[in-house]
Every structure is written in structure tokens, then in C-alpha cells.
Design a protein around this motif. Structure first.
Motif, PDB file in Angstrom:
ATOM      1  N   PRO B 841      46.988  29.141  38.779  1.00 19.07           N
ATOM      2  CA  PRO B 841      46.421  27.854  38.360  1.00 19.07           C
ATOM      3  C   PRO B 841      47.305  26.657  38.692  1.00 19.07           C
ATOM      4  N   THR B 842      48.619  26.867  38.789  1.00 19.31           N
ATOM      5  CA  THR B 842      49.495  25.715  38.995  1.00 19.31           C
ATOM      6  C   THR B 842      49.706  25.420  40.470  1.00 19.31           C
ATOM      7  N   ASP B 843      49.016  26.153  41.316  1.00 18.08           N
ATOM      8  CA  ASP B 843      49.139  25.936  42.756  1.00 18.08           C
ATOM      9  C   ASP B 843      48.758  24.492  43.094  1.00 18.08           C
ATOM     10  N   GLY B 844      49.705  23.747  43.651  1.00 21.24           N
ATOM     11  CA  GLY B 844      49.405  22.383  44.074  1.00 21.24           C
ATOM     12  C   GLY B 844      49.583  21.343  42.988  1.00 21.24           C
ATOM     13  N   LEU B 845      49.973  21.768  41.779  1.00 21.12           N
ATOM     14  CA  LEU B 845      50.169  20.776  40.716  1.00 21.12           C
ATOM     15  C   LEU B 845      51.619  20.296  40.730  1.00 21.12           C
ATOM     16  N   ASP B 846      51.821  19.024  40.297  1.00 14.79           N
ATOM     17  CA  ASP B 846      53.188  18.530  40.222  1.00 14.79           C
ATOM     18  C   ASP B 846      53.774  18.914  38.862  1.00 14.79           C
ATOM     19  N   PRO B 847      55.112  18.811  38.690  1.00 21.34           N
ATOM     20  CA  PRO B 847      55.737  19.312  37.456  1.00 21.34           C
ATOM     21  C   PRO B 847      55.121  18.773  36.178  1.00 21.34           C
ATOM     22  N   PRO B 848      54.859  17.459  36.038  1.00 19.28           N
ATOM     23  CA  PRO B 848      54.253  17.011  34.772  1.00 19.28           C
ATOM     24  C   PRO B 848      52.907  17.691  34.530  1.00 19.28           C
ATOM     25  N   GLN B 849      52.136  17.881  35.594  1.00 15.97           N
ATOM     26  CA  GLN B 849      50.819  18.524  35.439  1.00 15.97           C
ATOM     27  C   GLN B 849      50.978  19.979  35.063  1.00 15.97           C
ATOM     28  N   ILE B 850      52.023  20.614  35.639  1.00 16.23           N
ATOM     29  CA  ILE B 850      52.257  22.016  35.284  1.00 16.23           C
ATOM     30  C   ILE B 850      52.565  22.122  33.793  1.00 16.23           C
ATOM     31  N   ALA B 851      53.407  21.194  33.320  1.00 19.90           N
ATOM     32  CA  ALA B 851      53.767  21.205  31.905  1.00 19.90           C
ATOM     33  C   ALA B 851      52.540  20.991  31.042  1.00 19.90           C
ATOM     34  N   GLU B 852      51.669  20.073  31.476  1.00 18.18           N
ATOM     35  CA  GLU B 852      50.446  19.780  30.744  1.00 18.18           C
ATOM     36  C   GLU B 852      49.541  21.004  30.730  1.00 18.18           C
ATOM     37  N   MET B 853      49.458  21.638  31.883  1.00 14.18           N
ATOM     38  CA  MET B 853      48.598  22.816  32.009  1.00 14.18           C
ATOM     39  C   MET B 853      49.057  23.918  31.058  1.00 14.18           C
ATOM     40  N   ARG B 854      50.383  24.042  30.989  1.00 16.84           N
ATOM     41  CA  ARG B 854      50.957  25.038  30.092  1.00 16.84           C
ATOM     42  C   ARG B 854      50.437  24.814  28.658  1.00 16.84           C
ATOM     43  N   ARG B 855      50.513  23.544  28.235  1.00 18.13           N
ATOM     44  CA  ARG B 855      50.070  23.230  26.877  1.00 18.13           C
ATOM     45  C   ARG B 855      48.576  23.501  26.720  1.00 18.13           C
ATOM     46  N   VAL B 856      47.841  23.135  27.733  1.00 16.58           N
ATOM     47  CA  VAL B 856      46.379  23.334  27.670  1.00 16.58           C
ATOM     48  C   VAL B 856      46.047  24.812  27.482  1.00 16.58           C
ATOM     49  N   LEU B 857      46.703  25.641  28.243  1.00 18.66           N
ATOM     50  CA  LEU B 857      46.388  27.070  28.187  1.00 18.66           C
ATOM     51  C   LEU B 857      46.778  27.670  26.847  1.00 18.66           C
ATOM     52  N   GLN B 858      47.928  27.240  26.360  1.00 20.04           N
ATOM     53  CA  GLN B 858      48.352  27.783  25.073  1.00 20.04           C
ATOM     54  C   GLN B 858      47.392  27.355  23.958  1.00 20.04           C
ATOM     55  N   ARG B 859      46.946  26.093  24.106  1.00 18.76           N
ATOM     56  CA  ARG B 859      46.007  25.598  23.106  1.00 18.76           C
ATOM     57  C   ARG B 859      44.667  26.327  23.213  1.00 18.76           C
ATOM     58  N   TYR B 860      44.320  26.672  24.452  1.00 16.44           N
ATOM     59  CA  TYR B 860      42.996  27.265  24.698  1.00 16.44           C
ATOM     60  C   TYR B 860      42.888  28.630  24.039  1.00 16.44           C
ATOM     61  N   ALA B 861      43.998  29.339  24.062  1.00 15.02           N
ATOM     62  CA  ALA B 861      43.946  30.715  23.570  1.00 15.02           C
ATOM     63  C   ALA B 861      43.969  30.757  22.048  1.00 15.02           C
ATOM     64  N   THR B 862      43.071  30.039  21.466  1.00 14.24           N
ATOM     65  CA  THR B 862      42.928  30.079  20.013  1.00 14.24           C
ATOM     66  C   THR B 862      41.471  30.330  19.706  1.00 14.24           C
ATOM     67  N   ASP B 863      41.108  30.419  18.480  1.00 14.88           N
ATOM     68  CA  ASP B 863      39.708  30.642  18.082  1.00 14.88           C
ATOM     69  C   ASP B 863      39.146  31.894  18.727  1.00 14.88           C
ATOM     70  N   GLY B 864      39.960  32.898  18.870  1.00 17.28           N
ATOM     71  CA  GLY B 864      39.448  34.151  19.423  1.00 17.28           C
ATOM     72  C   GLY B 864      39.340  34.147  20.935  1.00 17.28           C
ATOM     73  N   ARG B 865      39.742  33.062  21.563  1.00 21.08           N
ATOM     74  CA  ARG B 865      39.670  33.035  23.014  1.00 21.08           C
ATOM     75  C   ARG B 865      40.943  33.626  23.604  1.00 21.08           C
ATOM     76  N   ALA B 866      40.868  33.964  24.882  1.00 22.82           N
ATOM     77  CA  ALA B 866      42.033  34.537  25.549  1.00 22.82           C
ATOM     78  C   ALA B 866      42.107  34.002  26.969  1.00 22.82           C
ATOM     79  N   VAL B 867      43.294  34.064  27.524  1.00 23.36           N
ATOM     80  CA  VAL B 867      43.502  33.557  28.877  1.00 23.36           C
ATOM     81  C   VAL B 867      44.232  34.621  29.673  1.00 23.36           C
ATOM     82  N   LEU B 868      43.756  34.825  30.907  1.00 28.12           N
ATOM     83  CA  LEU B 868      44.470  35.712  31.825  1.00 28.12           C
ATOM     84  C   LEU B 868      44.908  34.860  33.006  1.00 28.12           C
ATOM     85  N   VAL B 869      46.212  34.797  33.246  1.00 25.84           N
ATOM     86  CA  VAL B 869      46.743  33.973  34.319  1.00 25.84           C
ATOM     87  C   VAL B 869      47.436  34.889  35.305  1.00 25.84           C
TER      88      VAL B 869
END
Lengths: 287, 988
Positions: B841-869
Motif C-alpha cells: 500500500p505504501t508504494d509511491g507514497l512519501d514519508p508523511p503519507q506513509i505515516a498517515e497511512m499507518r495510522r489509518v490502517l491501525q484505526r481501521y482494524a477496529t469494530d471487528g474489522r481486519a487488515v491484511l497488508v
């Protein structure tokens, strides 16, 4: 049937995926669709303008069907017939090949095909919708070409009977019917290209390859058809009956070759489409 | 009668036949031998993939079909015996003449199996070779066929007597004798063979005359032939005698030339027309005599130097008559008698053999009226007669395929019944055909066949009368007939007469009378009649009356180029005193369409006829009656097209049924499909069980992958390039079929297209968007394709994650790689799926975006949801994921919480002043291992040795130690797991 399927996300029904209208809009937004349809409108106008420059000595050789050319300016119906005559052998083939050959292969090359399959749009449904939309666009192209030619030709040359040396003059009403029959037969003949291009389209990721391949095979078949030494084998070529629509202009209407051409075209189209479904519902999508 | 068999020729022919069949076998064998190297294993090796196999199979099938088609023997075998027979004929029956003959026998004909015979006569100017193809066909149908070159032609001796009863006809009688003596030929009585006589034109005339002269003939099929030769060459269309007829010089000249000066003659004359109605090619055989075998030098009977150059091989009396007629343009009674002697007209009542008369509509030499006269004459004697007209003839050739098929069918049916004694009695119904237009495919003519129960004659069954009017007109007769109108050009080919390509009237030399435009189409089958009046200062006039079809544009067509010549005598000087005479126009088959006009033209000249040499001016006027057009109501003959129509209907029905069956089978299979929930995995977003994917070429991308993703987890799928990550995800998305193993999503077994896929949002192998749409339109188009309600999509959240701002309204084409990547992640999150699968997922993203993406994914995996990266960026997984699955070479090498995998790493990073020296020192320490690392840093696996001790060793060696950092990074764990080699496992 409930609102959603067992195990699926709420609101998801396989039969509701990729609605015809959605695919139609997706294709409508494409430049190549717009260009192809636009050209269908433009071509009759270009021919019309070209005739304005006609010096009058358009005696371009013999042939019983040269009359189609010399009669082209005698009325809207004849003008339409002429437009169809000049575009049937190649232009329409390319346009139909474009609509059918490009449809799946271009999705594959963009990478959007795997997302449609992951929606998931069932593969057979994806093909069916793609096929129907391509059919709709091909039909639209044919109708636009004939409709524009008829409108422009009638506006310029008037509403006159349909003429040709192979038949008596046909009154405009009957002439229009014959014209529609010609269009219908042409559409059936083009189903062969449609089938071939569609089969190639599901077999390759290169849209150009599918379109070009279909046109190439069509041309190959046409060339083989010119070789009379092949004798009875020629009747099995998909292009052998491609000009049988000319028989619809004679009086009485000659339908023998039209019927045989219809049989050949439908057989080929069915075969190609069946192969396309067979392949696509089984293949690994790797693009 | 003595027979001198040319045994040598005979043997050669037989050998030829055998050699051909041997060749055919030989080539079959060759094909087999060529195929043998392609043994099954080698084919398999050469065609590794299914696609190629299908293509190759198709090619092989096509080739095999072509080979079979090319090698397959056509029709039954036929034996041929060529011989020069010397027969005795002439008025006293004692004059010998050599006839060049060929006997075609069916393979199975023998003394024990006797077959009926056909005497097949050729046309004028032809030889036995002209009818070779027909002979072979009849022989193939079980007849002994005797062909011969008529006297005066080719290798045969004698002179041309124009089917004289004492010469040509008696020759044929001797041939019947000869046939009766053949052991293979069936006989009715001793010396009486069971025989039919078939021939076209000259041969047709012979058939009629032979049947009249010899009762042994059992059936005849005369085609395109004459009733009265005098009338044919000197026609007069108001009922005048041939002595008053107008000389048909065009055809007569061709005829005389054909049998005269040039021994070979125009191959065409009747080589073409006689043979063609039966479908034989025009160039059936070589023109008879070779070099040095000029006219009159036929073997066995050599007139030698006596040959008169002006007569060629014509008999003296025939030649003299021709010269007299051609010189004056008029025939005297002696000449007419000579021609009548060669005509069936006077002997029709003696014909007892059932007769099938085939006559051509495009025939200005022997028009339909000739067959009409024959039919009447023969029928009057009570003999069965059947008449058929086809659209060819001496001008039109064999006509369209449907016509030649019909003529062939009728002929075979006639012979089979009356000669072979098979099949039901053919009726006496009348069939004819009309040109319907052009064949769209091969540009040939297309004819529609019609039939009616009884032959009505050229007068038709009903008449339409149409007023044809015009003023009195003065027309000039040109001196010596030049310039002349052109109506037909003998032998110009099938299209000339029909297309009216050459028809033309000379201004001042013709008068026109026209009808009003027809209100409805008028069919004409038969001879129209029209009365005219004429005045001439000399009291005589030769006129040509013709009926044109004039279309609304003024283009006039002369049907088949047929005209009616008339010679009027006793004419007054002024038109007012002229009395009407009725002209019978040649019989035609034509439909005059509505809106067309009928035009009667009266002309003074025609290129094909001799006209008075003296110039004169005539006055012509229409007569007192309208133009009468006969018609025969008939029903169209069904053609093969009817069968094809049923085939089409059958095909459509078969396709419809097939479609229904396929859909039903698919539905049924679908319903039977296991939709149960695996209880163990009901709450597990993803469970992959023993997954294996082997590609068609044998490459094992995934050999055994087994892991689970639980709610709340962010699982990293880790592995070097080619480890099988993407393949696993492809299977997971239903893009690829696994070779073995299962995937369960919330307990539902996942197969391509499983509905449960709708609960997964995915980014696999990079973004895939429609380049011509904007980012937002792409998301909307994608959501429309899911068919789910728009409010479920959560566009706003997704767009916020994408963070594209106003760029979301720009076309995808203009996007950078990173923008597409973010949009793709947003697309994957549309509808907030319970399982999010992201491939790099971080292919082509710059460092701030990668950091943001990290937070997004961690936040996403709540409410019974899961993420496979999936990723090969270790740092990313380490920082983002709660759990990791490490894949290498298609296998799981580790899985579990990231901390567990990283563990208490024993490795330490040293920053030293002299790395090379330090490396040497460390290598010397027992158990300590230096891991490969760049940038002057040393990563050391202390392997139990205390860090302090290692530092002490380095310092002791005089190496400055700047930093000592314990490493706890996944990277090391990863390297430890997958090994140090930099080669991807994809290179396995």
C-alpha cells in the motif's frame, strides 16, 4: 429474493452487479467510443461534401454494382445505400471489432478488470453485460451511420425511390424497408467480427491486439474468399456471404444467400462467444 | 459394318485411369507418413499450454479436413474406350466413313451386368471432346455413353451434310447397331439397344431426326435446337415462308465458318452451347485436328486436294445453297428444301420416343418458337413431350446454376425413367425461369424457376393488352444495310443480350411507339404480338420489330436481344392506304415492372440480318390493335433455399435451447454450491488453509500457505519478491484458481466470484482505474458496478483517506503514481469492508503519507474489522502491523505477533572507527558472526557472547567504538528467517 445474498455484504446481489447502464456509461465516457460514434455521423457528411465537388465523370469502371455509385445522388435512400456500401467492407468491421475487441482487454490493461472481479461481478455476468453493451454500441454505430446518411441525403437529394440496375425502382416506402433489411443483414454478418474480437479480447490484455487480430482475420478470410480455386471450401469462410445483402435490392428479393450467410454468421458468432465464455470463466486473471 | 478399334489408345486411357488412382493412394500414404513424427509425447512437449493446444488442434483439424477434401475421389470410376469406327451410310448405305468415337462405361458394366446406353451428340463445330464431361457424368450414373465426332468435324471423315437423314442420321443408326453388339449394353431385342439420345443444337437436331428415322431410340433429350432450319435462318415474323424470309447472316456466317474453312472451327459455336446446358465447361476438349490435319484431311477418308476452299468440309450441295443465300440474301425453293430436309419439322409425327425439349430464352439462333413447334408436332402424334425453358441458350450460355441444375435434373429423370426404367414417370409439366437479378456473391445471374401443369405454348394462357401508340414515322433504309442497328451479337456472351450493352438503334432508321407507364407490373411468358402498318415507295419493306422495356429513367432494354424480322410486300406508297399486319415477336420471359414503359421499335436495319441494298424511305405506323402480351401463371419452384431456411430455424432453436440448458445447468450447480458456514471460522475474517498454486508450466508459486487473520488485527504478509505473496492475494480475490487448499472468509468458502468477496476491499498489484475518468468518477463508477446502495459507500471517508483535495476531479491520466495509489486505497475502503487487503500500500507514497497511512490502517482494524497488508518493506510492517506472516519460497516460515517474531534479537550494531580492522577482530571471536551490512556499520550476531566483552575486544585492538546499539528489528528476524542470499525466491 432478499436484499442481499448469504454471506455477502449488505445490499450485494450478484445479479445487480455491473448494471447495463453503469457499463454503458463507463464506455460512453471513453474517447474511442465518442470518436467512433462521431465518425459515424461525420462520414455521410464527408461523402456528401465530396459529391459536391463531383465533376460528373464518375464513371469508375464496370461491374453491375457500379450503379450503386452512379445512383448515389439520386435520393436520400440511394445515398444511404451508397454510404453503407462503402463502409460495409472495412469501416464497420473495424468499428465493430473496436467495440468488441477493446471491451475486456482494455479493462485488463488498465488493471480495473481484477477490481470488477473482486467486487465480485460474476465472470459470466461481466461478459454478458460487456457483450450487450458492445452490441448496443455497434448497433448504435450502424444506426447512426444509416440515420445520418438518410437524413443528410434526403435533405440534399430529396425523398426519391430507391434505384439500382438489379431491380426496378422501389417506391420510397418499400425502399426504406429494403434498406432496413440490408442493415439487419449487415448487422448479422458483423456478428462474426464481433464474436472473433470478443474471443480475442478475453484472451489477451492488449486491446489493440484483439481489435487488430479480428480485423486481420477478417481480411484474411476475405482474401481467401477471392481465391476461387478453393471451390466449395469458400462457403465455410465467415466472409463468404458478407456481400449477400446486395441480393436484398433485387426484385424479387433474393434471400438464398442471405439465409445461408445468416446461418454462417450466427454459427460463427455462437462458436466464438461460447469459446469466450468458456475461456474467461476458467482462466486465471493475472493482469 | 466393320469396327477397327484403336487398341493402343484404349490401353493408354485405361492405364491413365489406373495411374491417377494410384497417385491418390500414394498421396494418402504420404500424408500418413508425414504425420507420424508428431508422436503424442512430442506434441505434448511442444505445446505446454492449453491455449496452444487448442490452437494447434484447430489447425490440425482444418488441415486434415483440407487433405481429405483434396484426396477424396470424386464420383465413381469410369472406363473409356476410344476407337475409330468405320460405318457405311449415304443414300445407298454403302459409303464408308470413319467416325472418331469414345465409349464411356461404368466400372461395373459387363456382359453379366448390362447397362442402358446414351448416344451423346455434340454441337456444331465441336467434337466428341466437347461433351466429355457430360459423358462422364452419364456414365457415372450407370449409362454406357457413346460419343462421336460427327462427320465433317475433327478426326472423323466425310463431309458436313447438316444432319442429313442419309448421312449424319444414318451414321448414328450404325452407331446404334454397334451399341447393340456391345456385350455391356442392354438390349430390347437383338440389334435394338436400350438407348436415349441426348444432344444440344446440332446434336439436338440429330436426336430428333434419329428418333424419327429409327424406332430403336427409346427417349430423346434435344436441347436448344431447331424445328425448321430454313425458318431459323430465314425468319419472317408475319407468317411468311422462308423464301420470303430475312436472312440471318450473322449466325449463318458463324455456322458456315464453324464447319467450313477452318477445320477446327470456333470451339465456341456449339462446343459451348450444346454442352453448357448440362453444366460442362466451355473448353471441354482441344479443337480436333492438330497441325497438318487441316480441313478435309481426316484419317481414313481424305478428299485431299479436292477440298474447295470456299466450302471447307461442307458437302457440295450444302455449300452451294449457303453461297446462293448469302449472296442474295434470299433463299430459293431448292435451298429451302435442302434446309427442310435437315429439319425435324416434316417428320415429327414419326417420333415415338418420349421427348424432353429444352430450349434457351437467350437464343437468337433457335428461339423458343422452335421448341414450341417441335413440342406441338411430337405431341400431336401422342408421344409424351415435356418442355423446359432456361435462361441460357446460344446467346446466354448455360445460364445460372439453378437453371443448369434444373436441366440436369430433368434430363436425368427423363433418361432414368424412359431408358433405364427407374423412377416414376416424369410428368408433362412445363418449367421455365426468369432472370431475377444478379447474384450478390459471384456477380452471376440469378434465375427464379416456375412451373405449371401443362405446356401452354408460346401463345400463353392469358393475355394482357397494352396500348402502344405513336405518330406515323418516316424511316430510312440505309444502303447496303450500313450503318445498322445492333440487337444481339452472336456469341458475345451471356450478358450482352440481357444487359442491353450493345443494343442500339440508328437515328432516322427507326420508329418508336410507346405505352403509358405501367400501373402494375406485367409478366410476359410467350410471344407478344403487335400489328403495324407500313408504306413503301417500292411496295416492299424489310423491317425489324422489337419490344423494349423502358425504365422511368429512359434506359431501354431489349429482352435477350430478340427481334422479329418481317418482309412486307404489296405495300402502298402512302401510309393512309396501308393495312395492318400482325407481327409475332419472339417469345420472351420477362417481368415489366410498374412505372416502366413498353416501347415497340420498328427499324430498317440490323447488323445480324441481310437487308435490301437499295436505299429507301418507308413510313410506318402502329396497327389497329394494342400490344398483346401472353402470360403463363406459374408457381415458383422451391430451391435449396427452402432447406436452408429450415436449417436457420433449426439453428436458432438449437442455440436458444442450448442457452437455456447452459443457464439452467449453471444455476443448478450454483444452487448446489456449498453456502454453509464453516463453524470454526465463522468469526474469522480470513483463514487460509494449505493453499497451493501450481501454474500450467509446472512452477509452484505457492506450495503451502496457512494463516489466519482475526478481527482487530493488522496482519503483515511479508516475504521477498517472488515469495508467493501476490499469488496468495490473487487467489484470495478470486482472480486465480488455487491448485489445492481452501480460503474461508467469515467461514464462507471462497471461490472465484463468491458473494463473500463483497466483504473484502482490496488493492492488489497496484491501482486499476479508467484513465479517461476523474478520480471521483472512478470511485462512483466502481461503486455503481457493485450494485450496492450509494449510501453504503461512505465516499466522504474514503476521499478523506485519499487526501487528493481538488485533484479528485481531474482525470486519472494526469495523476502521479502516489495519487493513484492513495485513490486505490480509498477505493478498497469504499463501503468499509470487514476485511481490507492491501498489496504494497505504501508504494509511491512519501514519508508523511506513509505515516498517515499507518495510522489509518491501525484505526481501521477496529469494530471487528481486519487488515491484511502485504509488503516487502520490513520497517513498514514492523511499525504498522500487529501480526506478521513471513513467506518464503511459497511457504510460511514464521507467523504470529510481530513482537514474537522479532523476539529478543541477539544482534548488535557497532559504529567503529575502522570497520575493516574491527571485522577482522570480530571474525576471530568464537561464535560471533558479522552480518552483511553497508555504510561502515557492523551488525554483529553476538550469539551469546556478552556485548561488553565484544566492546572490550575491539578497544583492546585499538579500534574506537562510537556507538553500540542493540538491534531488535524485524529486518534481522526476516533475514534470519529467509537467509542471507539476496536472490529472490522467485529465482528458485
Amino acid at each position: 429474493m432478499g436484499t442481499s445474498t448469504v454471506g455477502a455484504a449488505p445490499g450485494y446481489r450478484p445479479s445487480a452487479t455491473l448494471p447495463f447502464a453503469a457499463e454503458f456509461r463507463r464506455q460512453a465516457a471513453r474517447r474511442r467510443t465518442q470518436l467512433a460514434l462521431g465518425f459515424m455521423v461525420l462520414l455521410p457528411l464527408i461523402i456528401l461534401i465530396a459529391f459536391q465537388f463531383d465533376a460528373g465523370d464518375d464513371d469508375n469502371g464496370g461491374g453491375e454494382f457500379a450503379s450503386l455509385i452512379s445512383f448515389a445522388t439520386s435520393g436520400g435512400l440511394n445515398f444511404t445505400l451508397f454510404t453503407i456500401f462503402v463502409s460495409a467492407s472495412f469501416l464497420l468491421v473495424v468499428v465493430v471489432a473496436l467495440f468488441f475487441g477493446d471491451t475486456v482487454a482494455s479493462e485488463a490493461s488498465w488493471g480495473s478488470l481484477r477490481y470488477l472481479l473482486a467486487v465480485p461481478v460474476p465472470r459470466a455476468r461481466l461478459l454478458t453485460v460487456k457483450l450487450l453493451v458492445a452490441l448496443a454500441y455497434s448497433g448504435l454505430a450502424l444506426l447512426l451511420l444509416a440515420g445520418t446518411a438518410l437524413a443528410a441525403g434526403t435533405a440534399r437529394y430529396g425523398w426519391s425511390p430507391l434505384r439500382s440496375t438489379v431491380a426496378a425502382e422501389l417506391p420510397p416506402g418499400e425502399g426504406l424497408l429494403r434498406l432496413l433489411a440490408v442493415l439487419g443483414y449487415l448487422a448479422i454478418v458483423l456478428l462474426v467480427v464481433a464474436g472473433l474480437a470478443f474471443l480475442l479480447s478475453v484472451s489477451t490484455d492488449a486491446a489493440l491486439g484483439a481489435v487488430g487480430g479480428a480485423v486481420l482475420l477478417w481480411i484474411l478470410s476475405s482474401i481467401l474468399d477471392q481465391i476461387t480455386a478453393l471451390g466449395a471450401l469458400r462457403a465455410f469462410l465467415p466472409t463468404h456471404f458478407s456481400t449477400a445483402w446486395l441480393g436484398l435490392l433485387s426484385t424479387p428479393v433474393q434471400t438464398d444467400d442471405v439465409v445461408r450467410g445468416t446461418i454462417a454468421s450466427i454459427s460463427y458468432a455462437t462458436l466464438f462467444w461460447a469459446l469466450a465464455y468458456w475461456r474467461f470463466t476458467r482462466k486465471d486473471v493475472t493482469s | 459394318m466393320s469396327g477397327r478399334t484403336a487398341a493402343g489408345t484404349d490401353r493408354t486411357n485405361r492405364t491413365d485411369v489406373r495411374r491417377i488412382s494410384a497417385n491418390a493412394q500414394g498421396s494418402t500414404r504420404t500424408v500418413c507418413r508425414m504425420r507420424s513424427p508428431l508422436s503424442v509425447p512430442s506434441i505434448r512437449r511442444a505445446l505446454p499450454t492449453g491455449r496452444r493446444a487448442v490452437a494447434a488442434a484447430a489447425v490440425v483439424v482444418l488441415l486434415a479436413a483440407a487433405v481429405v477434401w483434396a484426396v477424396l475421389p470424386r464420383g465413381p470410376q469410369v472406363r473409356t474406350e476410344a476407337a475409330i469406327l468405320t460405318v457405311r451410310s449415304g443414300p445407298d448405305g454403302q459409303q464408308p466413313v470413319d467416325l472418331d468415337t469414345a465409349l464411356y462405361l461404368p466400372e461395373d458394366a459387363s456382359a453379366g451386368h448390362r447397362v442402358p446406353a446414351v448416344l451423346l451428340a455434340h454441337g456444331f463445330g465441336g467434337t466428341k471432346e466437347s461433351v466429355k464431361a457430360d459423358a462422364e457424368e452419364f456414365a457415372g450414373r450407370g449409362y454406357a455413353v457413346l460419343t462421336w465426332t460427327a462427320r465433317g468435324f475433327g478426326r472423323s471423315g466425310g463431309e458436313i451434310h447438316l444432319d442429313h437423314p442419309d448421312y449424319e442420321v444414318r451414321d448414328a443408326q450404325r452407331l446404334l447397331d454397334w451399341l447393340a453388339a456391345r456385350p455391356e449394353v442392354r438390349t430390347d431385342a437383338a440389334g435394338d439397344p436400350r438407348v436415349g439420345v441426348v444432344g444440344g443444337s446440332y446434336g439436338g437436331g440429330l436426336a430428333l431426326l434419329l428418333a424419327a428415322q429409327d424406332r430403336r431410340v427409346d427417349a430423346i433429350v434435344p436441347m436448344i435446337t431447331w424445328n425448321d432450319l430454313a425458318r431459323s435462318f430465314l425468319p419472317e415474323s408475319t407468317g411468311g415462308q422462308p423464301t420470303a424470309g430475312v436472312f440471318k447472316k450473322g449466325w449463318a456466317g458463324l455456322f458456315f465458318g464453324g464447319g467450313g474453312s477452318s477445320g477446327s472451327g470456333p470451339v465456341g459455336l456449339s462446343g459451348v452451347t450444346a454442352a453448357q446446358p448440362q453444366g460442362a465447361p466451355a473448353s471441354a476438349g482441344p479443337p480436333s485436328p492438330g497441325p497438318g490435319e487441316g480441313p478435309g484431311t481426316g484419317p481414313g477418308h481424305a478428299p485431299g486436294a479436292a477440298a474447295d476452299p470456299s466450302c471447307g468440309r461442307f458437302a457440295a450441295d450444302v455449300c452451294a445453297a449457303y453461297l446462293r443465300i448469302a449472296t442474295t440474301g434470299r433463299a430459293d425453293q431448292a435451298a429451302v428444301d435442302l434446309l427442310r430436309r435437315s429439319s425435324p419439322a416434316g417428320v415429327l409425327d414419326r417420333i415415338a420416343a418420349p421427348t424432353l425439349l429444352v430450349q434457351g430464352e437467350a437464343d437468337s439462333l433457335f428461339p423458343l418458337g422452335e421448341a414450341d413447334a417441335n413440342a406441338r408436332g411430337i405431341a400431336a402424334a401422342g408421344t409424351p413431350v415435356r418442355v423446359a425453358w432456361f435462361t441460357g441458350g446460344h446467346d446466354g450460355g448455360e445460364g445460372p446454376q439453378t437453371d443448369s441444375d434444373r436441366v440436369r435434373f430433368l434430363t436425368v429423370q427423363w433418361l432414368d425413367h424412359y431408358v433405364k426404367g427407374e423412377g416414376t414417370a416424369p410428368g408433362n409439366d412445363f418449367t421455365w425461369s426468369r432472370i431475377a437479378g444478379f447474384d450478390a456473391l459471384d456477380r452471376g445471374l440469378v434465375a427464379t424457376g416456375y412451373r405449371t401443369s401443362d405446356y401452354p405454348g408460346t401463345a400463353g394462357e392469358r393475355r394482357t393488352e397494352i396500348a402502344v401508340t405513336g405518330p406515323d414515322q418516316r424511316i430510312a433504309n440505309p444502303p447496303n444495310g450500313n450503318p445498322a442497328a445492333i440487337s444481339s451479337v452472336p456469341f458475345a456472351g451471356g450478358l450482352s443480350g440481357l444487359l442491353d450493352g450493345v443494343a442500339g438503334d440508328v437515328p432516322g432508321q427507326h420508329a418508336r411507339f410507346e405505352s403509358a407507364p405501367l400501373t402494375e407490373a406485367v409478366d410476359v411468358v410467350g410471344s407478344p404480338t403487335f400489328p403495324i402498318r407500313a408504306a413503301s415507295p417500292t411496295g416492299e419493306a424489310v423491317l425489324f420489330v422489337k419490344l423494349y422495356d423502358v425504365d422511368p429513367n429512359g434506359a431501354a432494354t431489349l429482352p435477350n436481344g430478340l427481334i422479329a424480322p418481317v418482309r412486307l410486300t404489296g405495300l402502298p406508297a402512302t401510309i393512309a392506304e396501308a393495312r395492318p399486319v400482325t407481327v409475332t415477336l419472339p417469345a420472351i420471359v420477362r417481368r415489366f415492372e410498374a412505372g416502366h414503359r413498353l416501347r415497340v421499335v420498328v427499324a430498317t436495319s440490323d447488323q445480324a440480318y441481310t437487308t435490301p441494298a437499295e436505299p429507301a424511305v418507308y413510313t410506318v405506323a402502329a396497327g389497329d390493335a394494342p400490344l398483346a402480351l401472353p402470360d403463363v401463371p406459374g408457381e415458383p419452384i422451391p430451391t435449396a433455399a427452402t432447406v436452408w431456411r429450415w436449417v436457420l430455424v433449426g439453428l436458432l432453436a438449437a442455440i436458444a435451447v442450448g442457452l437455456v440448458v447452459v443457464v439452467a445447468v449453471v444455476r443448478r450447480r450454483h444452487r448446489r454450491h456449498d453456502s454453509s458456514v464453516h463453524p470454526a471460522y465463522a468469526d474469522v475474517p480470513l483463514a487460509v488453509r494449505q493453499l497451493r498454486k501450481e501454474y500450467a508450466d509446472g512452477f509452484v508459486a505457492v506450495s503451502n500457505v496457512d494463516f489466519e487473520v482475526h478481527p482487530g488485527q493488522v496482519v503483515g504478509l511479508l516475504g521477498p519478491n517472488g515469495a508467493g505473496k501476490t499469488t496468495t492475494l490473487r487467489v484470495l480475490m478470486g482472480l486465480t484458481q488455487p491448485t489445492a487448499g481452501e480460503i474461508y472468509v467469515f467461514g464462507h468458502r471462497l471461490v472465484p466470484g463468491s458473494p463473500v468477496l463483497s466483504r473484502i476491499g482490496a488493492l492488489v498489484e497496484g491501482p486499476g482505474f479508467l484513465p479517461h475518468l476523474s478520480g471521483l468518477e472512478n470511485l462512483r463508477a466502481y461503486w455503481r458496478a457493485t450494485g450496492r446502495p450509494a449510501e453504503d459507500a461512505h465516499f466522504d471517508e474514503a476521499l478523506e483517506i485519499a487526501g487528493l483535495g481538488d485533484s479528485v476531479h481531474r482525470r486519472i491520466k494526469t495523476y502521479s503514481h502516489g495519487m493513484k495509489q492513495r485513490l486505490a486505497i480509498a477505493q478498497a475502503m469504499l463501503g468499509l469492508p470487514e476485511l481490507l487487503v492491501l498489496d504494497e500500500p505504501t508504494d509511491g507514497l512519501d514519508p508523511p503519507q506513509i505515516a498517515e497511512m499507518r495510522r489509518v490502517l491501525q484505526r481501521y482494524a477496529t469494530d471487528g474489522r481486519a487488515v491484511l497488508v502485504s509488503s516487502h518493506l520490513l520497517a513498514e510492517v514492523e511499525q504498522t502491523c500487529t501480526h506478521a506472516v513471513v513467506v518464503n519460497k511459497g511457504r510460511i516460515v514464521a507467523s504470529g505477533p510481530v513482537e514474537d517474531i522479532v523476539g529478543e534479537s541477539p544482534s548488535v550494531l557497532f559504529e567503529v572507527s575502522d570497520p575493516d580492522a574491527a571485522r577482522a577482530v570480530l571474525d576471530g571471536l568464537h561464535g560471533v558472526r558479522v552480518l552483511p551490512e553497508s555504510d561502515g556499520q557492523l551488525v554483529v550476531d553476538t550469539n551469546g557472547t556478552a556485548r561488553s566483552e565484544v566492546v572490550a575486544e575491539l578497544v583492546r585492538a585499538g579500534i574506537g567504538v562510537d556507538r553500540v546499539v542493540p538491534r531488535r528489528r524485524l529486518e534481522d528476524a526476516f533475514l534470519a528467517l529467509v537467509g542471507e542470499t539476496s536472490r529472490g525466491s522467485g529465482d528458485r
